[in-house]
Structures are given as C-alpha cells and as structure tokens.
Design an enzyme around this catalytic site. Structure first.
Site, PDB file in Angstrom:
ATOM      1  N   CYS A  18      -7.134   3.742 -19.137  1.00  0.00           N
ATOM      2  CA  CYS A  18      -7.645   4.413 -18.200  1.00  0.00           C
ATOM      3  C   CYS A  18      -8.543   5.777 -18.756  1.00  0.00           C
ATOM      4  O   CYS A  18      -8.564   5.974 -19.749  1.00  0.00           O
ATOM      5  CB  CYS A  18      -6.698   5.147 -17.080  1.00  0.00           C
ATOM      6  SG  CYS A  18      -6.025   6.697 -17.605  1.00  0.00           S
ATOM      7  N   ASP A  63       1.007  -1.250   0.145  1.00  0.00           N
ATOM      8  CA  ASP A  63       0.005   0.065  -0.041  1.00  0.00           C
ATOM      9  C   ASP A  63       0.856   1.122   0.021  1.00  0.00           C
ATOM     10  O   ASP A  63       2.163   1.186   0.474  1.00  0.00           O
ATOM     11  CB  ASP A  63      -0.761   0.119   1.449  1.00  0.00           C
ATOM     12  CG  ASP A  63       0.099   0.433   2.426  1.00  0.00           C
ATOM     13  OD1 ASP A  63       0.557  -0.207   3.114  1.00  0.00           O
ATOM     14  OD2 ASP A  63      -0.218   1.838   2.736  1.00  0.00           O
TER      15      ASP A  63
END
Lengths: 398, 398
Positions: free
Chosen positions: B324, B284
């Site tokens: 994207c 993360d």
C-alpha cells in the site's frame, strides 16, 4: 541523509551550483532572469516556488501529489521539526528526506521568523532567543549555533542563517537598525558554526523599509561567503509599493552578485510575478494551502470560494485548462459538496489545485523568460495572476 | 448515469449476472464459495468487501486510492446522499458514478438502517418512517417507494429494498416479529416501485436471532424475484456465536438459491472470514476507516496503535509485506509523527493501509477457494485475521 554521491548532480566538493541561463535584458525593462540551481538532491529551475512542509508534510498532500503538481523543492520548518518530532530523532531516522519520503531538494528556514514572531512567548538578547513552545509551553533557546546544528541534523540541501526579522511597517528605525546589526553578527556566527559539506548555507538580508538600512544589510550580507541571499523582513505588514521599493534597493546592489535570491514568505501569484520582475529567483508561502483549506481555489484572473451557493450544481471543472487531480476528475459541484460535508478529500483536492496553479504559473514565467518574451507578456501574466482582492494579505507564521 | 451500453460487460436486458465458479465442497467442511458478479459497471469477484462511501467519498481516499487498494465495488449511503447534496441534484449532475468519479460498480443501501437507528428522532408506522435530519433537524419521510426513487436517482448498479432492522440481542421476540413482517410488506412494495432496468435490486432478510423468525424471513425473501439476498439485522449487539447461528439458519435455506448473499455491516477481518466460511459473498463496514482515523492500523495477527510511544522511532514499515501507499513509502515513525501533529496525510495513509489489508485478505480467501485449499488454510487465515481484541465491536451507523 546525504544524497548518494554516485547520483549527485554536482561535481565533488560543492553543495550548490547556480547558473543564470537568461540574464535580464540590457534595456533595463526588467530584472527578471531564468536560471538553474543544482543541489545534492536535484536541479531546481528558477524562478521557482517552494511549497511549505511545516511538519515534514505539505498539508493535505503526499509526496506523489507534490511531484504531480510539479514541485521540485520544498521548505521544511526548523522551529516545528525541532519541537516535534525533534531534529535528533529525524537524524536517527535517516534525515528529513528519508523521514518524509521526499527525494528532491529541501530548504530549511532558520526558525528565526517563528521564534521572533511569538511576541509574548520570547525574549531576545544578543546571544539568541529564549521562547516557549506553542505545543506545551516548555522553554527553549535558539542561538545561531543551535539553529545551524538543528538544520545540519535535518540535512536539507539548503540551510539558512539565524536572523531577527522585524515587522517592516510597524517597527521604529531604531528597532530595525538594532535587529539588522544583530542579524549581521548572527550571520557570521552561523557561517562559523556550519560544517556540513553537502549542505548549502544562505544568509538573510534584513533592514526593514528604510532604504539606508536595507542597503547596509545587503552590502554586509553579500560580503560574506554565503551560497545564496535571502531577502527577509518583507511579506509582512508593508504595502506592495513599500515592499517593491525595499526590494529594488536590495536587488539593485545584487546585480553583479552570482548567487540565487530568495524572497521569504511571499505570497499570492501577483506578488510572485512582481518580485520576479524585480529580480527574485525563489519563493515560499503557506498562503495557497491555507486558502485551499478555507474552500478558496485560484483560477486565471480570479478566485472561487467553493462554499458559495453558486457552485452546488456547477458541472464544470474548477479550471478548464488545468491538469491537476481536482480538475481532471471532478466538478465544482462535487468539490462544493465535499467542503459542505467537511470531507478530508476536499482539502487535498483544493490544495492540489492551488499548488498546481502556482507551479504552472511559475513555469509559464520561466518559458517567457527563456523565450525572451517576458516584458511583452507581463500585462497578460499580470491579468492571469490577479486574484481580485487576494493580493498581499500578510501571512501569520504557521 | 447508466454505464455505456457499448462497454457493459452484460448481455442486453439484465442488470446483473452471478456465477458461482467454485461451489462449496460436497464434504460439508465449509459453505464458502468463489464467484463473480457481473454488473453494468464491471465485474466483482466474490467473496468481496465493499468500502463505504458515506458522503459520495470513502473517507480520506480518492478514487485512485481505492483502485490502488483493489476496490472493485463501493457502497453509497442513500440516507446521507438524500439529505446532502440531494438525490435529485446528483441525478442532474449525471448520477452518483459521474458525481464522485467512480466508474466501477456501486451498491446503495436503502436508508433503512440509518433512519431506524435514530431512536429519538424517528417514528415508524406501517407505511414508512418519519425522521429528523441529523444535519438540521428538519422532518423527512422514507417509505419503500421513496427509498427506491432515491436509489434510482442515484443510479447505483445495485439498489436495496427498504427494511426495518432491529437490534438483534436487545429486542423482544414480538418486536423482531413485527419488524420482520413489516420488512416483508416493504420488500413487496420496493419490488413494485422499482423500474430501472439497468439496476439490480436486492431484498433484505431480517428475523433477528430467533431461528424460527430468521427462517420465516429467509423463506419469504427468497420467494420474491430479487437479484440478490441481503442478510440484515446482524453485525449489531449480538455475540459472534449468536450471529453465526442466525447466519447458519439463513444460509442453510439459501443453499440451492443461485443469488449472491450479502451480510450487511460486518466488520473485522476475522468476522468476514467466519462469515465467508458460512457462505456469505459480500460485505461492507465503516470499521476500517474509523479505526484508521483513530490511529489504529491492522497487520497480520494483530493491530498497532500509532499513537503509542513505542513507534516514534520505529523505522520499519507498518507491515513488511504490504504493497500500500503507506507501507511502500513511509516508516511507522513517520506515521506516528503525522498522527501526533494531526496532519491530514495521516488519515489517508492509515485508511489506505487498512483498506488494502482487508481487500488483500479477501483476495487471499478467493485464491484459497479457487485452488480448493480453503478448508486446509482456514487455521492460517484465522491467525492472519486475528486483531487481538478488535473483533466484532458493534458499529454505530455513520
């Protein structure tokens, strides 16, 4: 960029067609009407609201968000795009549609409202307006010819003639008369300067609140070969009653005119409804995006301020019946949390909702018109649109 | 809220299953492996990156944006959610999944990193940490029992034991030893306090950069019945070489351990790749959202700063091959304009891209592992991930 002629919904040679499908009833109970405006990039059903894309983006929304909210036409600001990134740059990048990835119709304003509103930063003469950029203080000059050239470079479906609006309630009769006369001359120059065959051009009626000046301006503008008629110089510091009286003068003279009517800069759902009732087809306003950024969301018959403590544990959606991104997925409690944490998602969700609320309200009005029930449903629509106190606050230029 | 047991991908009674589908090759060329972590809210393929949702939202993105970018698990911050809107409120509103409308797996951190990082605002003792809120200066206390209670109220798929991280390079051996010993005791207390049967619990290895202390901490943590092993106290002020050495010590001792390995707080694509190579499964970091907000977008082999003048008329997408929201629809010129105009859409588009870039890069790594080509493709993947200078800047807690 011009729309692909193979896919244009128009027959060759004309940039706009306007059809009134449902004319106002003969009994005079309302001047409201339902129509369709066909433009190079698509069809716009009227009455219709145009979200404002100041900087080539409707604040906080993507083109997909706008389509999902139901937007069929948006407004671009000539003044802002001229200063940044520059209309010539946008033209080199393929025009405003391609630049912002919006393939449906666009209308650009003339820049007149912005440059004339800069009290301290501008100087008006008969030829045009010299003003200072709000970004860096640099000096610029707009004339009717410059405004049209900028709008042709941007390449919207609809351009608008350069005008000089005045504050309706706080201007003298002499100021209004002078500005209207100048607007008339600038309208003729705008028409002469305009040459793009795939772009419609609308003229702007001025004339403040004085019935005589408003009528004079309306008669003059309708005598010119514009593709549509904007009603300007309202949605300012006037009362709703003053606005409605001025509107009645203008629309009264437009009754046999075949062109679309666009009331510039209005406003709340209640204001839109009253103007539709008086015969207006098109609207724009930055109000819904601005109040959304402050945490205010609109629901039938009221408005909610998401910063209020009462919503921090409210599991309900903002509006039960709403189909928008916010109401489909999230609770009032979550939106309230996002505003308190100043998270970017808050602004997108609240703007999606207020935009959907407005566009669905306009769709409801169109259904009522097309089914012949508008006059009967007017009290119910008024109750739906009433945002207790949110009505008709004058909006500053963005 | 617990996942619907009828739809849980798990057999009854266990909150997590971890399968290593492709073990590291016997030749020792890499410790990288491919696996699947099955949790109450879904399956997470590893190696995997977890976007960080600090305030119950991944900054600038909606849950749909996250799904479209390919996120299968996100991280929630216990410290932030405890302070605002409060874990008890989130529990009353149905838990973190329902609150933020994210129906896939979530991991919550323990809050240890945030409260321990507040140099001036916290006091650590053997029982826990007293700290001042960064929001209003109010005093609060976290113990292992409080951290677990908060995480059980939030209801993530994976909770994490409370720990005391230290700055790896700038702490003395004595400080590291003391913090590690305390982390060990807190790990046992976290395990005892944890009671939610539908929530996995991971323990955190500390031990700084000292091989002996790192090994001691690893041995202790792996002796406890945690569901997964976090490697903490890295991604701080150490060099990449120091980090990789500490990682080799920890993973070396975990080779026969069947549990997933999560390196906390790392970082750039290049950092992720090297850590995968050394045997890490989960990551993360807030880095990609933070650099996106500053106008930096990542492309194979480099990074682009959208505030630079060179992009103002660049018609290409940010990355030709990218699927994207940004690259599918808009040019570099448009993104550059949005950043200059400080439009909210800029932050969403840039974050969507950097998140998609990272998640697609992790998917590419998984394909290489599953086809047995990881070691061969390592030089190519390294070139892809190299963000010239963007590597391994220590990230402050968000």
């Amino acid at each position: 960029m011009a729309a692909d002629p193979d896919h244009s919904p128009l027959d060759g040679g004309t940039p706009i067609r306007f059809d009134v499908d449902v004319a106002p009833p003969a009994d005079g109970s309302t001047r409201a009407r339902a129509g369709r405006m066909t433009l190079p990039h698509g069809v716009v059903e009227t009455p219709q609201f145009m979200p404002v894309g100041t900087n080539a983006t409707v604040k906080a929304l993507s083109p997909d968000d706008l389509r999902e909210a139901g937007a069929t036409i948006i407004l671009g600001n000539t003044y802002h795009l001229y200063l940044r990134p520059g209309h010539e740059r946008i033209a080199r990048l393929g025009g405003l549609h391609e630049f912002m990835a919006w393939d449906r119709p666009i209308l650009t304003d003339s820049g007149g409202f912005q440059v004339v509103s800069m009290d301290e930063l501008r100087k008006i003469d008969d030829d045009g307006v010299t003003f200072q950029s709000h970004l860096d203080g640099s000096y610029h000059r707009f004339t009717p010819e410059v405004s049209i050239a900028v709008q042709e470079a941007l390449g919207a479906d609809i351009a608008v003639a350069f005008d000089q609006p005045v504050r309706p309630a706080s201007s003298t009769r002499e100021q209004v008369a002078e500005a209207s006369a100048r607007t008339n001359r600038w309208a003729e120059r705008s028409l002469r300067a305009h040459s793009r065959p795939d772009q419609a051009l609308f003229g702007i009626v001025q004339g403040g609140l004085d019935p005589e000046l408003r009528a004079e301006s309306t008669r003059f503008m309708t005598s010119l070969p514009f593709d549509g008629i904007c009603i300007g110089g309202l949605a300012g510091d006037e009362t709703p009653a003053q606005r409605e009286a001025a509107l009645d003068v203008a629309v009264g003279l437009l009754q046999d005119d075949p062109r679309p009517r666009y009331l510039m800069g209005l406003g709340s759902p209640a204001d839109l409804l009253e103007a539709v009732h008086r015969g207006v087809d098109l609207f724009d306003s930055v109000l819904r995006a601005r109040v959304a950024r402050n945490g205010q969301v609109w629901v039938p018959g009221g408005r909610l301020n998401m910063r209020n403590a009462q919503f921090v544990e409210d599991r309900r959606p903002v509006q039960e019946s709403c189909r928008c991104l916010l109401c489909r997925n999230f609770s009032r409690a979550y939106l309230s949390h996002l505003f308190r944490a100043e998270e970017l998602l808050a602004y997108r969700l609240a703007t999606c909702h207020n935009m959907t609320f407005t566009l669905d309200f306009m769709a409801e009005i169109r259904v009522a018109l097309r089914t012949g029930t508008f006059s009967d449903r007017l009290p119910g629509l008024r109750a739906w649109a009433l945002l207790s106190g949110a009505r008709a606050s004058p909006v500053q230029p963005e």
